[in-house]
Design a protein around this motif. Structure first.
Motif, PDB file in Angstrom:
ATOM      1  N   MET A  32       0.837  -1.193   0.000  1.00  0.00           N
ATOM      2  CA  MET A  32       0.000   0.000   0.000  1.00  0.00           C
ATOM      3  C   MET A  32       0.882   1.257   0.000  1.00  0.00           C
ATOM      4  SD  MET A  32      -2.802  -1.451  -0.184  1.00  0.00           S
ATOM      5  CE  MET A  32      -3.605  -3.013   0.140  1.00  0.00           C
ATOM      6  N   ALA A  33       0.400   2.338  -0.582  1.00  0.00           N
ATOM      7  CA  ALA A  33       1.221   3.517  -0.824  1.00  0.00           C
ATOM      8  C   ALA A  33       1.333   4.405   0.407  1.00  0.00           C
ATOM      9  CB  ALA A  33       0.634   4.312  -1.983  1.00  0.00           C
ATOM     10  N   LYS A  34       2.575   4.775   0.729  1.00  0.00           N
ATOM     11  CA  LYS A  34       2.825   5.725   1.812  1.00  0.00           C
ATOM     12  C   LYS A  34       2.899   7.128   1.215  1.00  0.00           C
ATOM     13  CE  LYS A  34       5.647   2.334   4.266  1.00  0.00           C
ATOM     14  NZ  LYS A  34       7.033   1.994   4.680  1.00  0.00           N
ATOM     15  N   SER A  73       7.217   7.527  -0.556  1.00  0.00           N
ATOM     16  CA  SER A  73       8.307   6.718  -0.021  1.00  0.00           C
ATOM     17  C   SER A  73       9.205   6.173  -1.132  1.00  0.00           C
ATOM     18  CB  SER A  73       7.717   5.563   0.785  1.00  0.00           C
ATOM     19  OG  SER A  73       8.678   4.587   1.057  1.00  0.00           O
ATOM     20  N   VAL A  74      10.524   6.355  -0.967  1.00  0.00           N
ATOM     21  CA  VAL A  74      11.473   5.753  -1.893  1.00  0.00           C
ATOM     22  C   VAL A  74      11.384   4.232  -1.821  1.00  0.00           C
ATOM     23  CG1 VAL A  74      13.913   5.523  -2.514  1.00  0.00           C
ATOM     24  CG2 VAL A  74      13.026   7.740  -1.756  1.00  0.00           C
ATOM     25  N   GLU A  75      11.085   3.707  -0.648  1.00  0.00           N
ATOM     26  CA  GLU A  75      10.922   2.265  -0.500  1.00  0.00           C
ATOM     27  C   GLU A  75       9.782   1.748  -1.379  1.00  0.00           C
ATOM     28  OE1 GLU A  75      10.684  -1.039   3.107  1.00  0.00           O
ATOM     29  OE2 GLU A  75       9.843   0.964   3.429  1.00  0.00           O
ATOM     30  N   ASN A 132      10.068  -1.109  -4.254  1.00  0.00           N
ATOM     31  CA  ASN A 132       9.244  -2.318  -4.203  1.00  0.00           C
ATOM     32  C   ASN A 132       8.131  -2.336  -5.236  1.00  0.00           C
ATOM     33  OD1 ASN A 132      10.775  -3.238  -2.024  1.00  0.00           O
ATOM     34  ND2 ASN A 132       9.435  -2.259  -0.515  1.00  0.00           N
ATOM     35  N   ALA A 133       8.169  -1.400  -6.199  1.00  0.00           N
ATOM     36  CA  ALA A 133       7.197  -1.340  -7.300  1.00  0.00           C
ATOM     37  C   ALA A 133       5.770  -1.121  -6.815  1.00  0.00           C
ATOM     38  CB  ALA A 133       7.282  -2.579  -8.172  1.00  0.00           C
ATOM     39  N   VAL A 134       5.614  -0.541  -5.633  1.00  0.00           N
ATOM     40  CA  VAL A 134       4.302   0.006  -5.266  1.00  0.00           C
ATOM     41  C   VAL A 134       4.067   1.263  -6.115  1.00  0.00           C
ATOM     42  CG1 VAL A 134       2.934   1.057  -3.414  1.00  0.00           C
ATOM     43  CG2 VAL A 134       4.390  -0.925  -2.926  1.00  0.00           C
ATOM     44  N   ILE A 135       5.152   2.000  -6.357  1.00  0.00           N
ATOM     45  CA  ILE A 135       5.156   3.094  -7.337  1.00  0.00           C
ATOM     46  C   ILE A 135       5.817   2.544  -8.591  1.00  0.00           C
ATOM     47  CG2 ILE A 135       5.984   5.403  -7.874  1.00  0.00           C
ATOM     48  CD1 ILE A 135       6.002   5.970  -4.865  1.00  0.00           C
ATOM     49  N   LYS A 136       5.054   2.418  -9.670  1.00  0.00           N
ATOM     50  CA  LYS A 136       5.532   1.726 -10.863  1.00  0.00           C
ATOM     51  C   LYS A 136       5.996   2.721 -11.935  1.00  0.00           C
ATOM     52  CE  LYS A 136       2.945  -2.542 -10.272  1.00  0.00           C
ATOM     53  NZ  LYS A 136       2.198  -3.603 -10.979  1.00  0.00           N
ATOM     54  N   LYS A 137       6.949   2.261 -12.750  1.00  0.00           N
ATOM     55  CA  LYS A 137       7.518   3.094 -13.804  1.00  0.00           C
ATOM     56  C   LYS A 137       7.287   2.455 -15.165  1.00  0.00           C
ATOM     57  CE  LYS A 137      12.094   0.984 -13.236  1.00  0.00           C
ATOM     58  NZ  LYS A 137      13.523   1.236 -12.960  1.00  0.00           N
ATOM     59  N   SER A 196      -4.786   2.709   1.089  1.00  0.00           N
ATOM     60  CA  SER A 196      -5.637   1.625   0.577  1.00  0.00           C
ATOM     61  C   SER A 196      -5.411   1.353  -0.908  1.00  0.00           C
ATOM     62  CB  SER A 196      -7.120   1.977   0.801  1.00  0.00           C
ATOM     63  OG  SER A 196      -7.514   3.054  -0.047  1.00  0.00           O
ATOM     64  N   ILE A 197      -4.572   2.158  -1.559  1.00  0.00           N
ATOM     65  CA  ILE A 197      -4.320   2.002  -2.993  1.00  0.00           C
ATOM     66  C   ILE A 197      -3.104   1.106  -3.191  1.00  0.00           C
ATOM     67  CG2 ILE A 197      -3.779   3.200  -5.150  1.00  0.00           C
ATOM     68  CD1 ILE A 197      -5.154   5.675  -4.001  1.00  0.00           C
ATOM     69  N   PRO A 198      -3.236  -0.013  -3.886  1.00  0.00           N
ATOM     70  CA  PRO A 198      -2.111  -0.955  -4.003  1.00  0.00           C
ATOM     71  C   PRO A 198      -0.965  -0.475  -4.889  1.00  0.00           C
ATOM     72  CG  PRO A 198      -4.028  -1.767  -5.214  1.00  0.00           C
ATOM     73  CD  PRO A 198      -4.493  -0.563  -4.442  1.00  0.00           C
ATOM     74  N   GLN A 199      -1.269   0.287  -5.955  1.00  0.00           N
ATOM     75  CA  GLN A 199      -0.212   0.766  -6.845  1.00  0.00           C
ATOM     76  C   GLN A 199      -0.442   2.217  -7.260  1.00  0.00           C
ATOM     77  OE1 GLN A 199      -1.570  -2.449  -8.226  1.00  0.00           O
ATOM     78  NE2 GLN A 199      -0.053  -3.532  -6.977  1.00  0.00           N
ATOM     79  N   LEU A 200       0.656   2.936  -7.382  1.00  0.00           N
ATOM     80  CA  LEU A 200       0.673   4.254  -8.001  1.00  0.00           C
ATOM     81  C   LEU A 200       1.560   4.166  -9.241  1.00  0.00           C
ATOM     82  CD1 LEU A 200       1.264   6.466  -4.810  1.00  0.00           C
ATOM     83  CD2 LEU A 200      -0.931   5.874  -5.869  1.00  0.00           C
ATOM     84  N   TYR A 201       1.362   5.099 -10.179  1.00  0.00           N
ATOM     85  CA  TYR A 201       2.103   5.041 -11.441  1.00  0.00           C
ATOM     86  C   TYR A 201       2.772   6.379 -11.731  1.00  0.00           C
ATOM     87  CZ  TYR A 201      -0.447   0.704 -12.231  1.00  0.00           C
ATOM     88  OH  TYR A 201      -0.953  -0.565 -12.106  1.00  0.00           O
ATOM     89  N   ILE A 202       4.069   6.326 -12.031  1.00  0.00           N
ATOM     90  CA  ILE A 202       4.772   7.539 -12.442  1.00  0.00           C
ATOM     91  C   ILE A 202       4.278   7.932 -13.830  1.00  0.00           C
ATOM     92  CG2 ILE A 202       7.008   8.562 -13.007  1.00  0.00           C
ATOM     93  CD1 ILE A 202       8.280   6.588 -11.039  1.00  0.00           C
ATOM     94  N   ALA A 203       3.826   9.162 -13.948  1.00  0.00           N
ATOM     95  CA  ALA A 203       3.418   9.681 -15.248  1.00  0.00           C
ATOM     96  C   ALA A 203       4.550  10.463 -15.896  1.00  0.00           C
ATOM     97  CB  ALA A 203       2.171  10.558 -15.101  1.00  0.00           C
TER      98      ALA A 203
END
Length: 412
Positions: free
Chosen positions: A1-3, A108-110, A114-119, A199-206
């Motif tokens: 989950m996203a911090k 979070s950089v973590e 861990n690909a919670v924030i995806k590129k 509660s959001i499992p993934q975020l995406y870099i735009a």
């Protein structure tokens, strides 16, 4: 989950914000930059180009140190102020019929690791290292990474509620872009935002892949130097601008080729293997759906419709029109293999100039121009989910946020 956390931004005082904030540094040509530096003592460009004070070009570590000095001077001269407690910032940018809004926070950089924030883009190690060292010496981050998330009704309601209140900042730039910013310091609203993103499992870099990667580099660098590393240090986070997916605007880059190295007739014959071709003469054409392309060649517009039976789609990357163009025309016919380094191809954002292909090719600088249908948010996410990377210049994304509007200090 996203911090997603609130933070204490350093930001311009209300009376100077319109004078301080700037577009991204690389969007100014030298003449415009020099004029601003000469006539506007409050411009953030004085921090980004610190040698101007001494009429000297400075580079490398010397420049990084002077950037920090100019930043400290802006604080000492009370051009900047620091928030008393951690808050979120709600920002809206509007022009014409376009309205964009989002929340400025730190992520979070973590989560990036861990690909919670995806590129969806590759980054260059040299640039990551260079900007990572810049962040270390300068001590701040002034331009957030643009991140998108699935629409959340709770955040939408919060935006609609704050829109009715007086903004902390309200100003219009000389490009006729209106900016408003509200401070979200209510404990209940802060808790709502933090809980919603948790509660959001993934975020995406735009937009901002190199900024994200550089923050990752910085974290690992400073962690290695800090024997008492806890994971709570400021360098464990990076500044972001989070916008709902429905608020993201993606347009395309046109592709221009300098030389064909063959006749027009031979080129069209080779295109026929993959495309149905229709010559439109002077009739303007922009593609209206994926796998349709516009081409301007030798004074004429052409429609190119991909022959689906001739093109194999094996993954999410193959769905992208930038990849289709690469695999059917750029590499096999024009022999352009390295899309980042080959000097025969140039990328120019389409933006709002629909007739750009004709205008630029008719200037005789290029032999042919291609227009693409924009990538969708769903395609962007699919590529990121599959851990693939898009070809260079696959997306031109709005909104762009002003530099120096909110600044994240990496140390106390």
């Amino acid at each position: 989950m996203a911090k997603v956390k609130p933070f204490r931004a350093v930001r311009p005082t209300r009376d100077k914000v319109a004078l301080v904030t700037t577009r991204s540094y690389e969007l100014y040509d030298m003449k415009e930059r020099r004029s601003i530096l000469k006539y506007n003592p409050f411009s953030f460009l004085h921090i980004l180009e610190p040698g101007f004070k001494f009429n000297k070009v400075v580079k490398g570590l010397e420049r990084f140190r002077l950037v920090n000095n100019r930043f400290l001077e802006f604080k000492e001269n009370q051009i900047f102020q620091k928030e008393e407690k951690p808050v979120y910032y709600l920002h809206e940018k509007s022009f014409g019929e376009h309205v964009y809004w989002g929340i400025i926070a730190v992520c979070s950089v973590e989560d990036y690791e861990n690909a919670v924030i995806k590129k969806h883009e590759n980054t260059l190690a040299e640039r990551e290292k260079l900007f990572g060292h810049y962040l270390e010496v300068a001590g701040f981050n002034a331009e957030p990474v643009l991140i998108t998330y699935p629409n959340q009704i709770e955040i939408d309601h919060l935006y609609n509620r704050y829109k009715l209140e007086r903004a902390e900042y309200e100003f219009t730039t000389n490009k006729k872009r209106k900016h408003q910013l509200w401070i979200i310091d209510n404990p209940a609203d802060i808790a709502l935002i933090e809980k919603t993103f948790d509660s959001i499992p993934q975020l995406y870099i735009a937009d901002g892949h190199h900024r994200s990667a550089s923050s990752h580099y910085l974290k690992n660098l400073l962690k290695s130097k800090n024997k008492g590393h806890t994971g709570n240090e400021f360098y464990n986070y990076f500044m972001t601008y989070l916008i709902p997916e429905s608020n993201l605007q993606i347009t395309s880059f046109d592709r221009f080729i300098k030389k064909l190295n063959m006749s027009k007739e031979d080129f069209l014959v080779q295109l026929d293997a993959y495309f149905r071709i229709e010559n439109l003469g002077n009739e303007l054409y922009r593609p209206s759906k994926k796998h349709h392309f516009s081409m301007y060649l030798d004074g004429d517009y052409f429609k190119l419709y991909l022959r689906s039976e001739k093109y194999n789609i094996e993954n999410a990357l193959d769905e992208l029109d930038a990849q289709v163009l690469y695999k059917t025309i750029l590499k096999p016919i024009l022999k352009i293999d390295d899309l980042s380094a080959d000097k025969n191809i140039v990328y120019i954002p389409e933006k709002e100039n629909l007739n750009q292909l004709k205008t630029i090719v008719d200037e005789k600088k290029y032999a042919v121009g291609f227009g693409l249908f924009p990538v969708t948010t769903e395609q962007l996410k699919a590529v990121a989910d599959a851990k693939l990377t898009m070809p260079p210049k696959s997306t031109y994304i709005q909104p762009k946020l002003r530099s120096g509007l909110t600044i994240y200090e990496l140390t106390e």
